[in-house]
Design a protein around this motif. Sequence first.
Motif, PDB file in Angstrom:
ATOM      1  N   PRO A 159      12.477  -7.131  14.277  1.00  5.23           N
ATOM      2  CA  PRO A 159      11.495  -6.756  13.992  1.00  5.23           C
ATOM      3  C   PRO A 159      10.763  -5.934  13.279  1.00  5.23           C
ATOM      4  CG  PRO A 159      12.382  -5.170  16.321  1.00  5.23           C
ATOM      5  CD  PRO A 159      13.197  -6.255  14.918  1.00  5.23           C
ATOM      6  N   ASP A 160      11.366  -5.248  12.259  1.00  7.56           N
ATOM      7  CA  ASP A 160      10.622  -4.422  10.914  1.00  7.56           C
ATOM      8  C   ASP A 160      10.764  -5.374  10.095  1.00  7.56           C
ATOM      9  OD1 ASP A 160       9.446  -2.512   9.381  1.00  7.56           O
ATOM     10  OD2 ASP A 160      10.693  -1.522   9.674  1.00  7.56           O
ATOM     11  N   THR A 161       9.581  -6.573  10.079  1.00 11.16           N
ATOM     12  CA  THR A 161       9.029  -7.529   8.824  1.00 11.16           C
ATOM     13  C   THR A 161       8.950  -6.681   8.179  1.00 11.16           C
ATOM     14  OG1 THR A 161       7.543  -8.471   9.974  1.00 11.16           O
ATOM     15  CG2 THR A 161       9.206  -9.101  10.622  1.00 11.16           C
ATOM     16  N   ALA A 162       8.336  -5.667   7.838  1.00 10.51           N
ATOM     17  CA  ALA A 162       7.095  -5.626   6.496  1.00 10.51           C
ATOM     18  C   ALA A 162       7.976  -4.268   6.395  1.00 10.51           C
ATOM     19  CB  ALA A 162       6.854  -4.422   7.392  1.00 10.51           C
ATOM     20  N   ALA A 163       9.871  -3.734   6.601  1.00 12.77           N
ATOM     21  CA  ALA A 163      10.309  -3.070   5.731  1.00 12.77           C
ATOM     22  C   ALA A 163      11.466  -4.356   5.263  1.00 12.77           C
ATOM     23  CB  ALA A 163      11.111  -2.204   6.757  1.00 12.77           C
ATOM     24  N   LEU A 164      11.857  -4.709   5.636  1.00 10.07           N
ATOM     25  CA  LEU A 164      12.483  -6.251   5.478  1.00 10.07           C
ATOM     26  C   LEU A 164      11.598  -6.896   3.907  1.00 10.07           C
ATOM     27  CD1 LEU A 164      14.153  -7.711   8.407  1.00 10.07           C
ATOM     28  CD2 LEU A 164      15.937  -5.760   6.530  1.00 10.07           C
ATOM     29  N   ARG A 165      10.975  -7.136   4.514  1.00  7.84           N
ATOM     30  CA  ARG A 165      10.181  -8.143   3.156  1.00  7.84           C
ATOM     31  C   ARG A 165       9.894  -6.653   1.848  1.00  7.84           C
ATOM     32  NH1 ARG A 165       5.609  -8.138   6.044  1.00  7.84           N
ATOM     33  NH2 ARG A 165       4.725  -6.661   4.656  1.00  7.84           N
ATOM     34  N   ARG A 166       9.406  -5.468   1.766  1.00 13.30           N
ATOM     35  CA  ARG A 166       9.711  -4.765   0.735  1.00 13.30           C
ATOM     36  C   ARG A 166      10.599  -4.189   0.746  1.00 13.30           C
ATOM     37  NH1 ARG A 166       7.533  -0.297   3.758  1.00 13.30           N
ATOM     38  NH2 ARG A 166       9.878   0.072   4.184  1.00 13.30           N
ATOM     39  N   TYR A 167      12.250  -4.280   1.126  1.00 12.94           N
ATOM     40  CA  TYR A 167      13.141  -4.365   0.927  1.00 12.94           C
ATOM     41  C   TYR A 167      13.705  -5.359  -0.395  1.00 12.94           C
ATOM     42  CZ  TYR A 167      14.510   0.247   3.387  1.00 12.94           C
ATOM     43  OH  TYR A 167      13.791   1.257   4.119  1.00 12.94           O
ATOM     44  N   LEU A 168      13.523  -6.851   0.511  1.00 13.36           N
ATOM     45  CA  LEU A 168      13.983  -7.875  -0.704  1.00 13.36           C
ATOM     46  C   LEU A 168      13.043  -7.893  -1.717  1.00 13.36           C
ATOM     47  CD1 LEU A 168      14.335  -9.764   2.668  1.00 13.36           C
ATOM     48  CD2 LEU A 168      16.165 -10.049   1.497  1.00 13.36           C
ATOM     49  N   VAL A 169      11.595  -6.652  -2.104  1.00 15.35           N
ATOM     50  CA  VAL A 169      10.550  -7.165  -3.533  1.00 15.35           C
ATOM     51  C   VAL A 169      11.694  -6.196  -4.402  1.00 15.35           C
ATOM     52  CG1 VAL A 169       8.296  -6.763  -4.173  1.00 15.35           C
ATOM     53  CG2 VAL A 169       8.657  -7.918  -2.211  1.00 15.35           C
ATOM     54  N   ASP A 170      11.748  -4.851  -3.211  1.00 10.87           N
ATOM     55  CA  ASP A 170      12.227  -4.219  -3.921  1.00 10.87           C
ATOM     56  C   ASP A 170      13.113  -4.083  -5.152  1.00 10.87           C
ATOM     57  OD1 ASP A 170      10.433  -2.606  -3.924  1.00 10.87           O
ATOM     58  OD2 ASP A 170      10.560  -1.429  -2.660  1.00 10.87           O
ATOM     59  N   GLU A 171      14.558  -4.897  -3.840  1.00 13.11           N
ATOM     60  CA  GLU A 171      15.456  -5.832  -4.443  1.00 13.11           C
ATOM     61  C   GLU A 171      15.548  -6.736  -5.905  1.00 13.11           C
ATOM     62  OE1 GLU A 171      18.611  -3.822  -4.617  1.00 13.11           O
ATOM     63  OE2 GLU A 171      17.907  -1.779  -2.881  1.00 13.11           O
ATOM     64  N   GLY A 172      14.944  -7.565  -5.717  1.00 16.94           N
ATOM     65  CA  GLY A 172      14.250  -7.822  -6.936  1.00 16.94           C
ATOM     66  C   GLY A 172      14.849  -9.894  -6.128  1.00 16.94           C
ATOM     67  N   LEU A 173      14.848  -9.829  -4.571  1.00 16.95           N
ATOM     68  CA  LEU A 173      15.762 -10.869  -4.185  1.00 16.95           C
ATOM     69  C   LEU A 173      14.862 -11.678  -3.726  1.00 16.95           C
ATOM     70  CD1 LEU A 173      18.640  -8.634  -1.613  1.00 16.95           C
ATOM     71  CD2 LEU A 173      18.696 -10.360  -3.884  1.00 16.95           C
ATOM     72  N   LEU A 174      13.099 -11.236  -3.598  1.00 22.53           N
ATOM     73  CA  LEU A 174      11.960 -11.802  -3.595  1.00 22.53           C
ATOM     74  C   LEU A 174      11.090 -10.934  -4.144  1.00 22.53           C
ATOM     75  CD1 LEU A 174      11.419 -11.863   0.385  1.00 22.53           C
ATOM     76  CD2 LEU A 174      12.500 -13.701  -1.242  1.00 22.53           C
ATOM     77  N   THR A 175      10.281 -12.131  -4.927  1.00 22.77           N
ATOM     78  CA  THR A 175       8.233 -11.853  -6.115  1.00 22.77           C
ATOM     79  C   THR A 175       6.763 -12.241  -4.853  1.00 22.77           C
ATOM     80  OG1 THR A 175       9.884 -12.272  -7.765  1.00 22.77           O
ATOM     81  CG2 THR A 175       8.202 -11.995  -7.704  1.00 22.77           C
ATOM     82  N   ARG A 176       6.466 -11.084  -5.283  1.00 25.25           N
ATOM     83  CA  ARG A 176       5.205 -11.440  -4.045  1.00 25.25           C
ATOM     84  C   ARG A 176       4.186 -11.267  -5.878  1.00 25.25           C
ATOM     85  NH1 ARG A 176       1.273  -7.937  -2.539  1.00 25.25           N
ATOM     86  NH2 ARG A 176       0.465  -8.330  -0.392  1.00 25.25           N
ATOM     87  N   GLU A 177       3.569 -12.197  -5.246  1.00 24.06           N
ATOM     88  CA  GLU A 177       1.831 -12.439  -6.738  1.00 24.06           C
ATOM     89  C   GLU A 177       1.292 -13.022  -4.961  1.00 24.06           C
ATOM     90  OE1 GLU A 177       1.309 -14.659 -10.043  1.00 24.06           O
ATOM     91  OE2 GLU A 177       2.702 -13.313 -10.262  1.00 24.06           O
ATOM     92  N   ALA A 178      -0.090 -12.677  -5.800  1.00 25.93           N
ATOM     93  CA  ALA A 178      -1.488 -13.249  -4.454  1.00 25.93           C
ATOM     94  C   ALA A 178      -0.822 -13.681  -2.892  1.00 25.93           C
ATOM     95  CB  ALA A 178      -1.462 -14.570  -5.813  1.00 25.93           C
ATOM     96  N   GLY A 179      -0.447 -12.564  -2.317  1.00 26.36           N
ATOM     97  CA  GLY A 179      -0.181 -12.978  -1.508  1.00 26.36           C
ATOM     98  C   GLY A 179       1.050 -13.861  -1.186  1.00 26.36           C
ATOM     99  N   LEU A 180       1.721 -14.623  -1.807  1.00 23.76           N
ATOM    100  CA  LEU A 180       2.521 -15.381  -1.776  1.00 23.76           C
ATOM    101  C   LEU A 180       3.631 -15.056  -2.313  1.00 23.76           C
ATOM    102  CD1 LEU A 180       1.132 -18.542  -3.443  1.00 23.76           C
ATOM    103  CD2 LEU A 180       1.504 -18.917  -0.958  1.00 23.76           C
ATOM    104  N   TYR A 181       4.996 -15.357  -1.774  1.00 22.79           N
ATOM    105  CA  TYR A 181       6.696 -15.165  -1.805  1.00 22.79           C
ATOM    106  C   TYR A 181       7.722 -16.266  -2.222  1.00 22.79           C
ATOM    107  CZ  TYR A 181       5.304 -10.542   0.617  1.00 22.79           C
ATOM    108  OH  TYR A 181       4.693  -9.413   1.368  1.00 22.79           O
ATOM    109  N   TRP A 182       8.452 -15.911  -2.899  1.00 21.27           N
ATOM    110  CA  TRP A 182       9.615 -16.777  -3.533  1.00 21.27           C
ATOM    111  C   TRP A 182      10.713 -16.403  -4.031  1.00 21.27           C
ATOM    112  CZ3 TRP A 182       5.501 -16.065  -6.446  1.00 21.27           C
ATOM    113  CH2 TRP A 182       5.406 -15.081  -7.085  1.00 21.27           C
ATOM    114  N   ARG A 183      11.710 -17.071  -3.538  1.00 17.46           N
ATOM    115  CA  ARG A 183      12.936 -16.146  -3.523  1.00 17.46           C
ATOM    116  C   ARG A 183      12.826 -16.278  -5.599  1.00 17.46           C
ATOM    117  NH1 ARG A 183      18.814 -18.712  -0.869  1.00 17.46           N
ATOM    118  NH2 ARG A 183      20.182 -16.710  -2.311  1.00 17.46           N
ATOM    119  N   SER A 184      13.776 -14.944  -5.784  1.00 18.93           N
ATOM    120  CA  SER A 184      13.589 -14.630  -7.369  1.00 18.93           C
ATOM    121  C   SER A 184      15.503 -14.381  -7.375  1.00 18.93           C
ATOM    122  CB  SER A 184      12.737 -13.870  -7.841  1.00 18.93           C
ATOM    123  OG  SER A 184      12.553 -12.917  -7.167  1.00 18.93           O
ATOM    124  N   GLY A 185      16.090 -13.777  -6.776  1.00 17.19           N
ATOM    125  CA  GLY A 185      17.334 -13.403  -6.197  1.00 17.19           C
ATOM    126  C   GLY A 185      18.551 -13.166  -5.593  1.00 17.19           C
TER     127      GLY A 185
END
Length: 178
Positions: A147-173
């Motif tokens: 249920p804590d999607t914000a934390a998961l999203r943040r961790y995925l970005v912080d770990e370089g597994l997802l990248t975020r730009e202009a409100g869009l996310y994509w897999r990067s790791g």
Amino acid sequence: MHAATIAGLLADPTRLKVVAALALGARTIEQVAEVTGLPLKDVALAARRLGRAGLVRRDRHELELLTERFGAAARAAAEAAPPPEPLSDDPAEDAVLSAFVRDGRLVSIPAQQSKRRIVLEHLVRVFDVGIRYPEREVNALLAVWHPDTAALRRYLVDEGLLTREAGLYWRSGGWVDV
């Protein structure tokens, strides 16, 4: 008695109500009928069927739910169940994933960074390579896990597994199955 037999017996709404009333303290056919609103005849028939199955002890109008039978059936079913499929070919990774993932859901987000990384690398596989996802869709995919999607999203970005730009996310790791 097998758990499937118990489930089959309790699939009948009348028998389920009788078991519930007994579990909540009713001790006679009359008390069960009063609590459930069922006719005495229906309660008596259900009690007879539950008695033949060994779930209820009947002494004239007195009834006793044999709760230990439910636990015994659950334990026997758990022992007979096949072991779960490993979540990773690597035994160390599988041990971490088994501790945090149950029935396809993340039971908690690991506090230890090394364990969290293993879980996140497993989780990021829900995102296809080369696809850009709006935040709403990222949240929907992550909500299936926890249920804590914000934390998961943040961790995925912080770990370089997802990248975020202009409100869009994509897999990067992470590992990609080919």
